[in-house]
Motif scaffolding. Sequence first.
Motif, PDB file in Angstrom:
ATOM      1  N   CYS A 111      -6.487  12.491   1.778  1.00  0.00           N
ATOM      2  CA  CYS A 111      -7.961  12.226   1.879  1.00  0.00           C
ATOM      3  C   CYS A 111      -8.316  11.205   2.980  1.00  0.00           C
ATOM      4  O   CYS A 111      -7.696  10.110   3.092  1.00  0.00           O
ATOM      5  N   LEU A 112      -9.328  11.510   3.774  1.00  0.00           N
ATOM      6  CA  LEU A 112      -9.698  10.716   4.830  1.00  0.00           C
ATOM      7  C   LEU A 112     -11.173  10.294   4.285  1.00  0.00           C
ATOM      8  O   LEU A 112     -12.012  11.177   4.203  1.00  0.00           O
ATOM      9  N   CYS A 113     -11.224   9.256   3.932  1.00  0.00           N
ATOM     10  CA  CYS A 113     -12.555   8.542   3.296  1.00  0.00           C
ATOM     11  C   CYS A 113     -13.251   7.509   4.289  1.00  0.00           C
ATOM     12  O   CYS A 113     -12.608   6.628   5.238  1.00  0.00           O
ATOM     13  N   GLU A 114     -14.328   7.933   4.731  1.00  0.00           N
ATOM     14  CA  GLU A 114     -15.175   7.450   5.675  1.00  0.00           C
ATOM     15  C   GLU A 114     -15.708   5.980   5.393  1.00  0.00           C
ATOM     16  O   GLU A 114     -16.583   5.449   6.207  1.00  0.00           O
ATOM     17  N   THR A 115     -15.772   5.599   4.080  1.00  0.00           N
ATOM     18  CA  THR A 115     -16.149   4.303   3.965  1.00  0.00           C
ATOM     19  C   THR A 115     -15.639   3.090   4.651  1.00  0.00           C
ATOM     20  O   THR A 115     -14.828   3.053   5.209  1.00  0.00           O
ATOM     21  N   GLY A 116     -16.392   2.134   4.689  1.00  0.00           N
ATOM     22  CA  GLY A 116     -16.114   0.831   5.192  1.00  0.00           C
ATOM     23  C   GLY A 116     -15.417  -0.227   4.354  1.00  0.00           C
ATOM     24  O   GLY A 116     -14.998  -0.074   3.339  1.00  0.00           O
ATOM     25  N   ALA A 156     -23.035  -1.689   1.136  1.00  0.00           N
ATOM     26  CA  ALA A 156     -23.448  -1.007  -0.155  1.00  0.00           C
ATOM     27  C   ALA A 156     -22.757   0.239  -0.209  1.00  0.00           C
ATOM     28  O   ALA A 156     -22.343   1.040   0.774  1.00  0.00           O
ATOM     29  N   THR A 157     -22.316   0.706  -1.142  1.00  0.00           N
ATOM     30  CA  THR A 157     -22.063   2.101  -1.723  1.00  0.00           C
ATOM     31  C   THR A 157     -20.470   2.186  -1.377  1.00  0.00           C
ATOM     32  O   THR A 157     -19.903   3.591  -1.410  1.00  0.00           O
ATOM     33  N   MET A 158     -19.638   1.084  -1.203  1.00  0.00           N
ATOM     34  CA  MET A 158     -18.335   1.403  -1.044  1.00  0.00           C
ATOM     35  C   MET A 158     -17.578   1.701  -2.407  1.00  0.00           C
ATOM     36  O   MET A 158     -16.549   2.217  -2.286  1.00  0.00           O
ATOM     37  N   CYS A 159     -18.146   1.478  -3.550  1.00  0.00           N
ATOM     38  CA  CYS A 159     -17.610   1.857  -4.614  1.00  0.00           C
ATOM     39  C   CYS A 159     -17.334   3.494  -4.707  1.00  0.00           C
ATOM     40  O   CYS A 159     -16.475   3.934  -5.438  1.00  0.00           O
ATOM     41  N   PHE A 160     -17.976   4.380  -3.816  1.00  0.00           N
ATOM     42  CA  PHE A 160     -17.855   5.648  -3.721  1.00  0.00           C
ATOM     43  C   PHE A 160     -16.160   5.825  -3.676  1.00  0.00           C
ATOM     44  O   PHE A 160     -15.703   6.944  -4.327  1.00  0.00           O
ATOM     45  N   SER A 191     -18.191   3.371   7.569  1.00  0.00           N
ATOM     46  CA  SER A 191     -19.307   2.830   6.785  1.00  0.00           C
ATOM     47  C   SER A 191     -20.249   3.927   6.565  1.00  0.00           C
ATOM     48  O   SER A 191     -21.342   4.071   6.295  1.00  0.00           O
ATOM     49  N   LYS A 192     -19.497   5.058   6.304  1.00  0.00           N
ATOM     50  CA  LYS A 192     -20.247   6.311   5.596  1.00  0.00           C
ATOM     51  C   LYS A 192     -19.884   6.667   4.323  1.00  0.00           C
ATOM     52  O   LYS A 192     -18.533   6.623   3.960  1.00  0.00           O
ATOM     53  N   ASN A 193     -20.544   7.298   3.620  1.00  0.00           N
ATOM     54  CA  ASN A 193     -20.057   8.193   2.214  1.00  0.00           C
ATOM     55  C   ASN A 193     -19.607   9.578   2.537  1.00  0.00           C
ATOM     56  O   ASN A 193     -20.534  10.319   2.210  1.00  0.00           O
ATOM     57  N   ALA A 194     -18.475   9.815   3.048  1.00  0.00           N
ATOM     58  CA  ALA A 194     -17.986  11.302   3.223  1.00  0.00           C
ATOM     59  C   ALA A 194     -16.756  11.106   3.242  1.00  0.00           C
ATOM     60  O   ALA A 194     -15.958  10.135   3.339  1.00  0.00           O
ATOM     61  N   ILE A 195     -16.160  11.983   2.967  1.00  0.00           N
ATOM     62  CA  ILE A 195     -14.590  12.467   2.932  1.00  0.00           C
ATOM     63  C   ILE A 195     -14.197  13.710   3.512  1.00  0.00           C
ATOM     64  O   ILE A 195     -14.918  14.610   3.562  1.00  0.00           O
ATOM     65  N   THR A 196     -13.152  13.489   4.111  1.00  0.00           N
ATOM     66  CA  THR A 196     -12.305  15.320   4.406  1.00  0.00           C
ATOM     67  C   THR A 196     -11.135  14.945   3.398  1.00  0.00           C
ATOM     68  O   THR A 196     -10.353  14.206   3.535  1.00  0.00           O
ATOM     69  N   LEU A 197     -11.252  16.401   2.845  1.00  0.00           N
ATOM     70  CA  LEU A 197      -9.932  16.180   1.856  1.00  0.00           C
ATOM     71  C   LEU A 197      -9.180  17.460   2.366  1.00  0.00           C
ATOM     72  O   LEU A 197      -9.723  18.591   2.926  1.00  0.00           O
ATOM     73  N   ILE A 198      -7.607  17.343   2.459  1.00  0.00           N
ATOM     74  CA  ILE A 198      -6.902  17.990   3.055  1.00  0.00           C
ATOM     75  C   ILE A 198      -5.911  18.760   2.304  1.00  0.00           C
ATOM     76  O   ILE A 198      -5.385  17.871   1.476  1.00  0.00           O
ATOM     77  N   ASP A 199      -5.764  19.931   2.371  1.00  0.00           N
ATOM     78  CA  ASP A 199      -4.932  20.718   1.414  1.00  0.00           C
ATOM     79  C   ASP A 199      -3.449  20.557   2.242  1.00  0.00           C
ATOM     80  O   ASP A 199      -3.318  21.539   3.231  1.00  0.00           O
ATOM     81  N   VAL A 200      -2.461  19.860   1.920  1.00  0.00           N
ATOM     82  CA  VAL A 200      -1.423  19.517   3.051  1.00  0.00           C
ATOM     83  C   VAL A 200      -0.557  20.736   3.175  1.00  0.00           C
ATOM     84  O   VAL A 200      -0.133  21.078   4.446  1.00  0.00           O
TER      85      VAL A 200
END
Length: 197
Positions: free
Chosen positions: A47-52, A56-60, A83-92
Amino acid sequence: MSLDELLNLGISFHGHKCPAMPLGLRAGLAAMKKLDVERASNKELYCLCETGFAHATMCFVDGVQVATGCTFGKSNIEKLDYSKNAITLIDVKKKKAVRVALNPEFQKKGLSSKFIQLRKEGVEPKDIPSDIVEPMIENIMKQPDEILFKISEVLDYDFKGRKGTFEWYECENCGEIVFVHSIKINNGKKVCIPCSK
């Protein structure tokens, strides 16, 4: 696990009730559904998680970890610090991915909520009254994915993971064990990063 069980696990893992953790939980579940994969028990997903690191909202990201099984302990999640609430989920294995981003319209409503106002005033999440936070969590858990998120199509993703190592050295300065990836040479001695400074 049922959705309620995952939510309870997420709250227990995270430590307090807030709206961002359940949003991360739902984002992870939406990504897994789109990829048609199950929660990672090993490193089947990345998972590539775009939070910073300070917003606010890092709890994501804690909700994402609970849902997907991509955890910092397994090194199959990476914080990109956008610092965004988004993910890229990869099936390895299949080298497929999906990006799930919080819908800006939904996020703007949350960011103008009484919960966020209290947070701005310095009130800790655990001290925010349940009659403020509970309805937000209930709303998040019942919304359809398309209200909460923008979900990409499944994409090809040429994933190249990092190989783990069992090779280690004893730092020649402090004596602590350090794995080979982080060994530094300082005055001809193999040392850990802190001792190299």
